[in-house]
Design a protein around this motif. Structure first.
Motif, PDB file in Angstrom:
ATOM      1  N   THR B  27       0.817  -1.206   0.000  1.00 19.55           N
ATOM      2  CA  THR B  27       0.000   0.000   0.000  1.00 19.55           C
ATOM      3  C   THR B  27       0.849   1.252   0.000  1.00 19.55           C
ATOM      4  O   THR B  27       0.379   2.338   0.240  1.00 19.55           O
ATOM      5  CB  THR B  27      -0.901   0.040   1.243  1.00 19.55           C
ATOM      6  N   GLY B  28       2.123   1.107  -0.242  1.00 24.39           N
ATOM      7  CA  GLY B  28       2.982   2.280  -0.226  1.00 24.39           C
ATOM      8  C   GLY B  28       3.540   2.571   1.152  1.00 24.39           C
ATOM      9  O   GLY B  28       4.329   3.476   1.328  1.00 24.39           O
ATOM     10  N   VAL B  29       3.100   1.811   2.148  1.00 22.81           N
ATOM     11  CA  VAL B  29       3.682   1.950   3.491  1.00 22.81           C
ATOM     12  C   VAL B  29       4.726   0.848   3.641  1.00 22.81           C
ATOM     13  O   VAL B  29       4.801  -0.046   2.807  1.00 22.81           O
ATOM     14  CB  VAL B  29       2.609   1.823   4.595  1.00 22.81           C
ATOM     15  N   PRO B  30       5.531   0.891   4.687  1.00 28.03           N
ATOM     16  CA  PRO B  30       6.531  -0.174   4.845  1.00 28.03           C
ATOM     17  C   PRO B  30       5.882  -1.558   4.842  1.00 28.03           C
ATOM     18  O   PRO B  30       4.723  -1.700   5.195  1.00 28.03           O
ATOM     19  CB  PRO B  30       7.134   0.119   6.224  1.00 28.03           C
ATOM     20  N   GLU B  31       6.635  -2.548   4.449  1.00 23.16           N
ATOM     21  CA  GLU B  31       6.085  -3.893   4.352  1.00 23.16           C
ATOM     22  C   GLU B  31       5.616  -4.401   5.710  1.00 23.16           C
ATOM     23  O   GLU B  31       6.301  -4.248   6.716  1.00 23.16           O
ATOM     24  CB  GLU B  31       7.154  -4.845   3.802  1.00 23.16           C
ATOM     25  N   ILE B  32       4.436  -4.978   5.698  1.00 24.67           N
ATOM     26  CA  ILE B  32       3.859  -5.504   6.934  1.00 24.67           C
ATOM     27  C   ILE B  32       3.567  -6.975   6.724  1.00 24.67           C
ATOM     28  O   ILE B  32       2.863  -7.339   5.790  1.00 24.67           O
ATOM     29  CB  ILE B  32       2.539  -4.775   7.286  1.00 24.67           C
ATOM     30  N   ARG B  33       4.129  -7.812   7.554  1.00 27.47           N
ATOM     31  CA  ARG B  33       3.823  -9.228   7.446  1.00 27.47           C
ATOM     32  C   ARG B  33       2.416  -9.476   7.944  1.00 27.47           C
ATOM     33  O   ARG B  33       1.994  -8.875   8.933  1.00 27.47           O
ATOM     34  CB  ARG B  33       4.825 -10.048   8.257  1.00 27.47           C
ATOM     35  N   GLN B  34       1.700 -10.371   7.277  1.00 27.28           N
ATOM     36  CA  GLN B  34       0.306 -10.567   7.635  1.00 27.28           C
ATOM     37  C   GLN B  34       0.143 -11.040   9.075  1.00 27.28           C
ATOM     38  O   GLN B  34      -0.802 -10.692   9.750  1.00 27.28           O
ATOM     39  CB  GLN B  34      -0.349 -11.578   6.686  1.00 27.28           C
ATOM     40  N   GLY B  35       1.102 -11.833   9.549  1.00 28.15           N
ATOM     41  CA  GLY B  35       1.028 -12.329  10.915  1.00 28.15           C
ATOM     42  C   GLY B  35       0.888 -11.209  11.939  1.00 28.15           C
ATOM     43  O   GLY B  35       0.248 -11.363  12.976  1.00 28.15           O
ATOM     44  N   VAL B  36       1.463 -10.070  11.615  1.00 29.11           N
ATOM     45  CA  VAL B  36       1.423  -8.932  12.525  1.00 29.11           C
ATOM     46  C   VAL B  36      -0.017  -8.473  12.757  1.00 29.11           C
ATOM     47  O   VAL B  36      -0.386  -8.039  13.848  1.00 29.11           O
ATOM     48  CB  VAL B  36       2.290  -7.771  11.958  1.00 29.11           C
ATOM     49  N   LEU B  37      -0.830  -8.577  11.707  1.00 26.93           N
ATOM     50  CA  LEU B  37      -2.219  -8.113  11.810  1.00 26.93           C
ATOM     51  C   LEU B  37      -3.013  -8.936  12.811  1.00 26.93           C
ATOM     52  O   LEU B  37      -4.053  -8.520  13.282  1.00 26.93           O
ATOM     53  CB  LEU B  37      -2.911  -8.189  10.439  1.00 26.93           C
ATOM     54  N   GLU B  38      -2.519 -10.119  13.096  1.00 27.60           N
ATOM     55  CA  GLU B  38      -3.268 -11.029  13.974  1.00 27.60           C
ATOM     56  C   GLU B  38      -2.782 -10.997  15.415  1.00 27.60           C
ATOM     57  O   GLU B  38      -3.255 -11.755  16.249  1.00 27.60           O
ATOM     58  CB  GLU B  38      -3.165 -12.460  13.414  1.00 27.60           C
ATOM     59  N   LEU B  39      -1.858 -10.133  15.718  1.00 25.51           N
ATOM     60  CA  LEU B  39      -1.306 -10.082  17.075  1.00 25.51           C
ATOM     61  C   LEU B  39      -2.239  -9.314  18.008  1.00 25.51           C
ATOM     62  O   LEU B  39      -1.961  -8.196  18.417  1.00 25.51           O
ATOM     63  CB  LEU B  39       0.081  -9.443  17.061  1.00 25.51           C
ATOM     64  N   GLU B  40      -3.350  -9.957  18.327  1.00 26.58           N
ATOM     65  CA  GLU B  40      -4.388  -9.307  19.127  1.00 26.58           C
ATOM     66  C   GLU B  40      -3.843  -8.785  20.458  1.00 26.58           C
ATOM     67  O   GLU B  40      -4.188  -7.690  20.898  1.00 26.58           O
ATOM     68  CB  GLU B  40      -5.517 -10.318  19.388  1.00 26.58           C
ATOM     69  N   HIS B  41      -2.978  -9.582  21.100  1.00 23.21           N
ATOM     70  CA  HIS B  41      -2.498  -9.157  22.422  1.00 23.21           C
ATOM     71  C   HIS B  41      -1.670  -7.886  22.344  1.00 23.21           C
ATOM     72  O   HIS B  41      -1.642  -7.109  23.278  1.00 23.21           O
ATOM     73  CB  HIS B  41      -1.708 -10.287  23.104  1.00 23.21           C
ATOM     74  N   VAL B  42      -1.029  -7.658  21.199  1.00 25.82           N
ATOM     75  CA  VAL B  42      -0.251  -6.429  21.043  1.00 25.82           C
ATOM     76  C   VAL B  42      -1.187  -5.219  21.029  1.00 25.82           C
ATOM     77  O   VAL B  42      -1.015  -4.267  21.787  1.00 25.82           O
ATOM     78  CB  VAL B  42       0.594  -6.456  19.742  1.00 25.82           C
ATOM     79  N   PHE B  43      -2.223  -5.307  20.194  1.00 21.86           N
ATOM     80  CA  PHE B  43      -3.097  -4.150  20.022  1.00 21.86           C
ATOM     81  C   PHE B  43      -3.989  -3.923  21.231  1.00 21.86           C
ATOM     82  O   PHE B  43      -4.220  -2.792  21.645  1.00 21.86           O
ATOM     83  CB  PHE B  43      -3.909  -4.298  18.725  1.00 21.86           C
ATOM     84  N   THR B  44      -4.463  -5.005  21.828  1.00 14.07           N
ATOM     85  CA  THR B  44      -5.291  -4.879  23.030  1.00 14.07           C
ATOM     86  C   THR B  44      -4.475  -4.259  24.163  1.00 14.07           C
ATOM     87  O   THR B  44      -4.936  -3.358  24.857  1.00 14.07           O
ATOM     88  CB  THR B  44      -5.797  -6.269  23.469  1.00 14.07           C
ATOM     89  N   SER B  45      -3.266  -4.742  24.307  1.00 12.39           N
ATOM     90  CA  SER B  45      -2.425  -4.257  25.407  1.00 12.39           C
ATOM     91  C   SER B  45      -2.100  -2.775  25.261  1.00 12.39           C
ATOM     92  O   SER B  45      -2.025  -2.046  26.238  1.00 12.39           O
ATOM     93  CB  SER B  45      -1.113  -5.041  25.461  1.00 12.39           C
ATOM     94  N   LEU B  46      -1.919  -2.363  24.023  1.00 21.54           N
ATOM     95  CA  LEU B  46      -1.477  -0.986  23.787  1.00 21.54           C
ATOM     96  C   LEU B  46      -2.634  -0.004  23.606  1.00 21.54           C
ATOM     97  O   LEU B  46      -2.417   1.176  23.367  1.00 21.54           O
ATOM     98  CB  LEU B  46      -0.566  -0.944  22.548  1.00 21.54           C
ATOM     99  N   ALA B  47      -3.881  -0.491  23.751  1.00 23.83           N
ATOM    100  CA  ALA B  47      -5.037   0.353  23.452  1.00 23.83           C
ATOM    101  C   ALA B  47      -5.290   1.424  24.512  1.00 23.83           C
ATOM    102  O   ALA B  47      -6.008   2.376  24.266  1.00 23.83           O
ATOM    103  CB  ALA B  47      -6.291  -0.516  23.273  1.00 23.83           C
TER     104      ALA B  47
END
Lengths: 110, 157
Positions: B27-47
């Motif tokens: 999308t023109g942004v830095p490459e993002i591995r798909q696995g990263v999108l599924e790291l629920e604990h990362v996003f929940t923790s940092l919310a």
């Protein structure tokens, strides 16, 4: 357990025998969150300090963050949500009723 | 829809549906591995900002008393030195951490909490979540958190 109700003033049904022992007002613009306001009200009801209210852990009783978002979350198209909703849950021997106008009531079984 | 747009949509759906490999989303942004999108604990923790502050603290020490963390969080939020935080403000912040944020992070396996000593220790996912936080800090600038971050860096030495 959390139960969302609407309509009646307290959210506590009349046939149950609960006495109001403490009330507090949550200030959504203040630095402190809904959790702190609830635990403060419980501490006042018990006559102990805030840090002495350690069991049960509120997280195990109710998802306070979800309640906070639902009732006091971001403004909707520039307006706050006008209707008043109520949620209640049990915390140890107490029943806690949260109204979306910010009033928190703590009841004790009579 | 032009032919070009249609091709782009196809390539995107290919990326999203392919779960065996870890392709980059282009999308023109830095490459993002798909696995990263599924790291629920990362996003929940940092919310939540208080959880982020707590995790900044963890980055520099292996053990914190909950009272120390509450004092640091209150100092950051009030923008005053730790020594000047009134006792009742520490206790109110403590209650919030103890009753919601710490159990949440324990649930997400980001920290461990020793109830007897009321101390916080790193957990299984700490490194991953703190790395994500550091990555965000490297590319974004939010006033309050820059402030927290500078203290984090100071104490990390």
């Amino acid at each position: 357990m959390t139960k969302a109700t609407d309509g009646d003033d307290t959210g506590v049904s009349e046939e149950s025998e609960w006495n109001l022992v403490q009330q507090a007002q949550y200030d959504q613009d203040g630095r402190h969150d809904l959790t702190t306001t609830i635990i403060s009200a419980i501490a006042d009801a018990e006559g102990v300090s805030l840090t002495e209210v350690d069991k049960p852990i509120l997280y195990e009783c109710v998802d306070v963050t979800a309640l906070e978002d639902a009732f006091f979350g971001p403004y909707v198209e520039g307006h706050s949500r006008d209707s008043v909703s109520t949620a209640e849950f049990e915390y140890g021997d107490y029943r806690v009723v949260i109204k979306s106008d910010g009033w928190i009531s703590v009841y004790e079984r009579s | 829809m032009t032919e070009r747009e249609s091709n782009r949509d196809e390539s995107l759906s290919e990326v999203v549906s392919d779960s065996d490999s870890t392709p980059a989303v282009r999308t023109g942004v830095p490459e993002i591995r798909q696995g990263v999108l599924e790291l629920e604990h990362v996003f929940t923790s940092l919310a939540d900002s208080r959880r982020r502050y707590l995790l900044y603290s963890l980055g520099s020490e292996n053990e914190w008393s909950l009272t120390e963390v509450a004092t640091k969080v209150a100092a950051w939020e009030m923008d005053i030195p730790k020594g000047e935080v009134p006792q009742d403000e520490i206790e109110k912040t403590y209650a919030s951490l103890y009753h919601v944020h710490v159990p949440k992070l324990v649930d997400e396996k980001v920290i461990e909490f020793d109830e007897a000593n009321e101390t916080i220790h790193p957990g299984e996912h700490t490194e991953q979540v703190v790395s994500a936080l550091a990555g965000v800090g490297a590319s974004l600038d939010a006033d309050q958190e820059t402030h927290a971050r500078s203290e984090f860096d100071d104490e990390g030495n």
